[in-house]
Write a protein that holds these residues in place. Structure first.
Motif, PDB file in Angstrom:
ATOM      1  N   ILE A   1       0.851  -1.205   0.000  1.00 39.01           N
ATOM      2  CA  ILE A   1       0.000   0.000   0.000  1.00 39.01           C
ATOM      3  C   ILE A   1       0.885   1.252   0.000  1.00 39.01           C
ATOM      4  CG2 ILE A   1      -1.662   1.342   1.370  1.00 39.01           C
ATOM      5  CD1 ILE A   1      -2.800  -1.338   2.338  1.00 39.01           C
ATOM      6  N   LEU A   2       1.890   1.258   0.883  1.00 37.04           N
ATOM      7  CA  LEU A   2       2.729   2.452   0.994  1.00 37.04           C
ATOM      8  C   LEU A   2       3.574   2.683  -0.257  1.00 37.04           C
ATOM      9  CD1 LEU A   2       3.981   2.485   4.677  1.00 37.04           C
ATOM     10  CD2 LEU A   2       1.922   3.394   3.674  1.00 37.04           C
ATOM     11  N   THR A   3       4.212   1.604  -0.754  1.00 35.53           N
ATOM     12  CA  THR A   3       5.033   1.807  -1.962  1.00 35.53           C
ATOM     13  C   THR A   3       4.116   2.246  -3.104  1.00 35.53           C
ATOM     14  OG1 THR A   3       4.975  -0.568  -2.329  1.00 35.53           O
ATOM     15  CG2 THR A   3       7.013   0.303  -1.451  1.00 35.53           C
ATOM     16  N   GLY A   4       2.876   1.734  -3.110  1.00 38.56           N
ATOM     17  CA  GLY A   4       1.907   2.106  -4.147  1.00 38.56           C
ATOM     18  C   GLY A   4       1.599   3.600  -4.072  1.00 38.56           C
ATOM     19  N   ILE A   5       1.395   4.113  -2.850  1.00 39.30           N
ATOM     20  CA  ILE A   5       1.066   5.541  -2.694  1.00 39.30           C
ATOM     21  C   ILE A   5       2.237   6.395  -3.188  1.00 39.30           C
ATOM     22  CG2 ILE A   5       0.625   7.382  -1.012  1.00 39.30           C
ATOM     23  CD1 ILE A   5      -0.741   5.271   0.765  1.00 39.30           C
ATOM     24  N   VAL A   6       3.454   6.031  -2.728  1.00 45.40           N
ATOM     25  CA  VAL A   6       4.624   6.845  -3.092  1.00 45.40           C
ATOM     26  C   VAL A   6       4.895   6.749  -4.594  1.00 45.40           C
ATOM     27  CG1 VAL A   6       7.104   7.156  -2.740  1.00 45.40           C
ATOM     28  CG2 VAL A   6       5.629   6.667  -0.785  1.00 45.40           C
ATOM     29  N   THR A   7       4.859   5.523  -5.129  1.00 40.22           N
ATOM     30  CA  THR A   7       5.122   5.363  -6.568  1.00 40.22           C
ATOM     31  C   THR A   7       4.065   6.113  -7.385  1.00 40.22           C
ATOM     32  OG1 THR A   7       5.889   3.174  -6.022  1.00 40.22           O
ATOM     33  CG2 THR A   7       5.639   3.611  -8.335  1.00 40.22           C
ATOM     34  N   GLY A   8       2.805   6.020  -6.958  1.00 40.94           N
ATOM     35  CA  GLY A   8       1.716   6.696  -7.678  1.00 40.94           C
ATOM     36  C   GLY A   8       1.958   8.203  -7.715  1.00 40.94           C
ATOM     37  N   ARG A   9       2.339   8.744  -6.560  1.00 45.73           N
ATOM     38  CA  ARG A   9       2.577  10.201  -6.516  1.00 45.73           C
ATOM     39  C   ARG A   9       3.749  10.590  -7.401  1.00 45.73           C
ATOM     40  NH1 ARG A   9       1.121  12.599  -0.764  1.00 45.73           N
ATOM     41  NH2 ARG A   9      -1.002  11.817  -0.825  1.00 45.73           N
ATOM     42  N   MET A  10       4.799   9.757  -7.352  1.00 48.62           N
ATOM     43  CA  MET A  10       5.972  10.107  -8.159  1.00 48.62           C
ATOM     44  C   MET A  10       5.634  10.015  -9.638  1.00 48.62           C
ATOM     45  SD  MET A  10       9.518   9.034  -6.534  1.00 48.62           S
ATOM     46  CE  MET A  10       9.441   8.103  -5.060  1.00 48.62           C
ATOM     47  N   ASP A  11       4.904   8.953 -10.011  1.00 48.89           N
ATOM     48  CA  ASP A  11       4.563   8.792 -11.426  1.00 48.89           C
ATOM     49  C   ASP A  11       3.761   9.987 -11.926  1.00 48.89           C
ATOM     50  OD1 ASP A  11       5.921   6.491 -11.529  1.00 48.89           O
ATOM     51  OD2 ASP A  11       4.190   5.145 -11.453  1.00 48.89           O
ATOM     52  N   SER A  12       2.811  10.454 -11.081  1.00 48.53           N
ATOM     53  CA  SER A  12       1.991  11.562 -11.575  1.00 48.53           C
ATOM     54  C   SER A  12       2.836  12.831 -11.654  1.00 48.53           C
ATOM     55  CB  SER A  12       0.731  11.749 -10.740  1.00 48.53           C
ATOM     56  OG  SER A  12       0.956  12.584  -9.669  1.00 48.53           O
ATOM     57  N   ARG A  13       3.843  12.973 -10.759  1.00 49.74           N
ATOM     58  CA  ARG A  13       4.730  14.142 -10.866  1.00 49.74           C
ATOM     59  C   ARG A  13       5.618  14.043 -12.107  1.00 49.74           C
ATOM     60  NH1 ARG A  13       5.789  17.306  -6.638  1.00 49.74           N
ATOM     61  NH2 ARG A  13       6.597  18.677  -8.252  1.00 49.74           N
ATOM     62  N   PHE A  14       6.093  12.811 -12.402  1.00 53.04           N
ATOM     63  CA  PHE A  14       6.925  12.642 -13.604  1.00 53.04           C
ATOM     64  C   PHE A  14       6.107  13.037 -14.838  1.00 53.04           C
ATOM     65  CE2 PHE A  14       9.476   9.282 -11.213  1.00 53.04           C
ATOM     66  CZ  PHE A  14      10.583  10.099 -11.068  1.00 53.04           C
ATOM     67  N   LYS A  15       4.839  12.588 -14.836  1.00 54.18           N
ATOM     68  CA  LYS A  15       3.967  12.883 -15.979  1.00 54.18           C
ATOM     69  C   LYS A  15       3.770  14.395 -16.098  1.00 54.18           C
ATOM     70  CE  LYS A  15       0.759   9.547 -16.442  1.00 54.18           C
ATOM     71  NZ  LYS A  15      -0.524   9.060 -15.939  1.00 54.18           N
ATOM     72  N   GLY A  16       3.468  15.031 -14.953  1.00 54.55           N
ATOM     73  CA  GLY A  16       3.268  16.484 -14.932  1.00 54.55           C
ATOM     74  C   GLY A  16       4.518  17.205 -15.404  1.00 54.55           C
ATOM     75  N   TYR A  17       5.663  16.700 -14.979  1.00 54.64           N
ATOM     76  CA  TYR A  17       6.914  17.358 -15.334  1.00 54.64           C
ATOM     77  C   TYR A  17       7.131  17.305 -16.843  1.00 54.64           C
ATOM     78  CZ  TYR A  17      11.645  19.090 -14.634  1.00 54.64           C
ATOM     79  OH  TYR A  17      12.782  19.851 -14.643  1.00 54.64           O
ATOM     80  N   ALA A  18       6.817  16.117 -17.407  1.00 55.48           N
ATOM     81  CA  ALA A  18       6.995  15.960 -18.855  1.00 55.48           C
ATOM     82  C   ALA A  18       6.087  16.927 -19.604  1.00 55.48           C
ATOM     83  CB  ALA A  18       6.693  14.525 -19.257  1.00 55.48           C
ATOM     84  N   GLN A  19       4.912  17.272 -18.969  1.00 52.41           N
ATOM     85  CA  GLN A  19       3.996  18.214 -19.652  1.00 52.41           C
ATOM     86  C   GLN A  19       4.229  19.646 -19.185  1.00 52.41           C
ATOM     87  OE1 GLN A  19       0.405  16.398 -18.308  1.00 52.41           O
ATOM     88  NE2 GLN A  19       0.597  14.662 -19.711  1.00 52.41           N
TER      89      GLN A  19
END
Ligand code: HEM
Length: 351
Positions: A67-85
């Motif tokens: 659950i925890l790694t999922g929360i952190v990975t999810g947040r990072m992925d969405s930031r990576f996506k935002g950064y790319a845009q």
């Protein structure tokens, strides 16, 4: 909960919502302790790291960790996506944003793996450490009626004279010298990290404290031991005595500061040192101003309910309000306090 939320906000621009819901529904607190136990094992016995990696590939992640790694990975992925845009920051420059802009010594940008590792390190290194200091401060201050009285008086006087205002700025927190001396004593007697990151002895070996260590030997220091040297802190070095910081002459103070390695020292010193001090300085005076604090007996559901308490120095006592387990991190458990809203803070809220 505050420390985890704060580090989430700083590292990834968003708290994990523990304070807002007043609940640790995803089990951050026990999982962080587990994470630090594993970090201790891998940090001191690097040979174990590949074995643990192998085990983690064969056996599924326990659901709580997932659950925890999922929360952190999810947040990072969405930031990576935002950064790319080009949607680079969540309204302010958080550490993720800075890491994405950072460069390696050869001028190349950080890889995604480097950013992931750095964010994970910040979340792990910046949460329990600060929380341990906050708990130890309550234990040392409230556990001594005279010290508690002085802390309360200093804060009350500063509020009544209009010298400080909540939420406290760092500058205001510096106007509380007795509180700051208590913070230094807490970091001295209960350093959250029991030994600093190891360093490797350089070419030709080295004499340290009268012993020769061959080139390549890993060495480290224990703040817990260094901070109890009578040569640096006086004959009563084992005592919590904030006055030692206020009454010391400049030479003594220099020696005490120099020997204080709660945040390590040198080029690998804690990167969050000022953040940790800032967090404690902002939160604890408010807590002492707002609430009357007292200790209670251990909960009947506590795993240590049949044991007496254990202090940071291993002393076992019925007077000890918490139970310290020290591996790499000297973490307290089962600390039960009574908090009563004070009249002054109620009046201030009503005004
Ligand atoms: C009271 C709070 C804290 C204490 C006592 C503490 C203590 C330490 C210590 C002893 C080290 C090893 C230093 C050495 O070996 O010389 C360290 C490293 C580190 N700390 Fe802290 N820390 C605290 C809070 C924080 C916070 C809030 C953050 C981040 C927001 C943080 C991030 C780090 C990082 C990234 C490292 C690794 C530095 C490196 O590898 O070069 N720490 N900390």
């Amino acid at each position: 909960m505050f420390a985890i939320d704060a580090v989430g906000e700083m590292a990834l621009g968003q708290s994990f919502g523990l304070c807002a819901t007043d609940k640790d529904k995803d089990n951050w607190l026990p999982m962080l302790v587990k994470f630090l136990e594993i970090a201790c094992l891998v940090g001191t016995q690097p040979i174990i790291a590949p074995i643990l990696r192998w085990i983690s590939q064969i056996f599924p992640e326990p659901p709580n960790i997932k659950i925890l790694t999922g929360i952190v990975t999810g947040r990072m992925d969405s930031r990576f996506k935002g950064y790319a845009q080009q949607d680079i920051s969540p309204g302010h420059e958080d550490m993720f944003w800075m890491l994405m802009a950072a460069e390696n010594p050869d001028g190349s940008k950080y890889s995604l793996e480097q950013v992931r590792a750095a964010v994970g390190l910040i979340l792990g290194a910046g949460s329990d450490t600060t929380a341990i200091i906050m708990r130890a401060m309550v234990r040392f201050i409230v556990g001594d009626a005279e010290i508690y009285r002085k802390v309360e008086k200093e804060i009350n006087d500063a509020v009544n004279l209009g010298e400080i205002q909540f939420p406290l700025s760092n500058r205001d927190a510096e106007k509380l010298p007795y509180f700051q001396a208590c913070l230094k004593e807490t970091l001295r007697l209960h350093p959250p990290i029991s030994w600093t990151l190891s360093r490797r002895v350089g070419a030709g070996g080295m004499h340290i404290a009268g012993r020769f260590f061959a080139e390549g030997t890993e060495v480290s220091m224990s703040p817990f031991v260094v901070h109890r040297q009578p040569e640096a802190y006086g004959y009563d070095a084992a005592m919590f005595r904030p006055e030692r910081w206020l009454k010391a002459d400049s030479e003594q103070r220099k020696t005490m500061e120099h020997n204080n390695i709660a945040f390590g020292s040198g080029p690998r010193v804690c990167l969050g040192k000022m953040i940790g001090i800032l967090e404690v300085s902002k939160v604890m005076p408010l807590l002492f101003w707002k609430y009357k604090i007292g200790f209670t007996a251990r909960s009947t559901t506590s795993p240590h309910r049949h044991k007496v308490g254990r202090a940071v120095d291993g002393r076992v006592s019925t007077e000890e309000p918490y139970f310290v387990t020290s591996q790499w991190v000297a973490v307290q458990s089962d600390f039960w306090c009574d908090l009563t809203l004070k009249r002054d803070s109620l009046l201030a809220a009503a005004a």
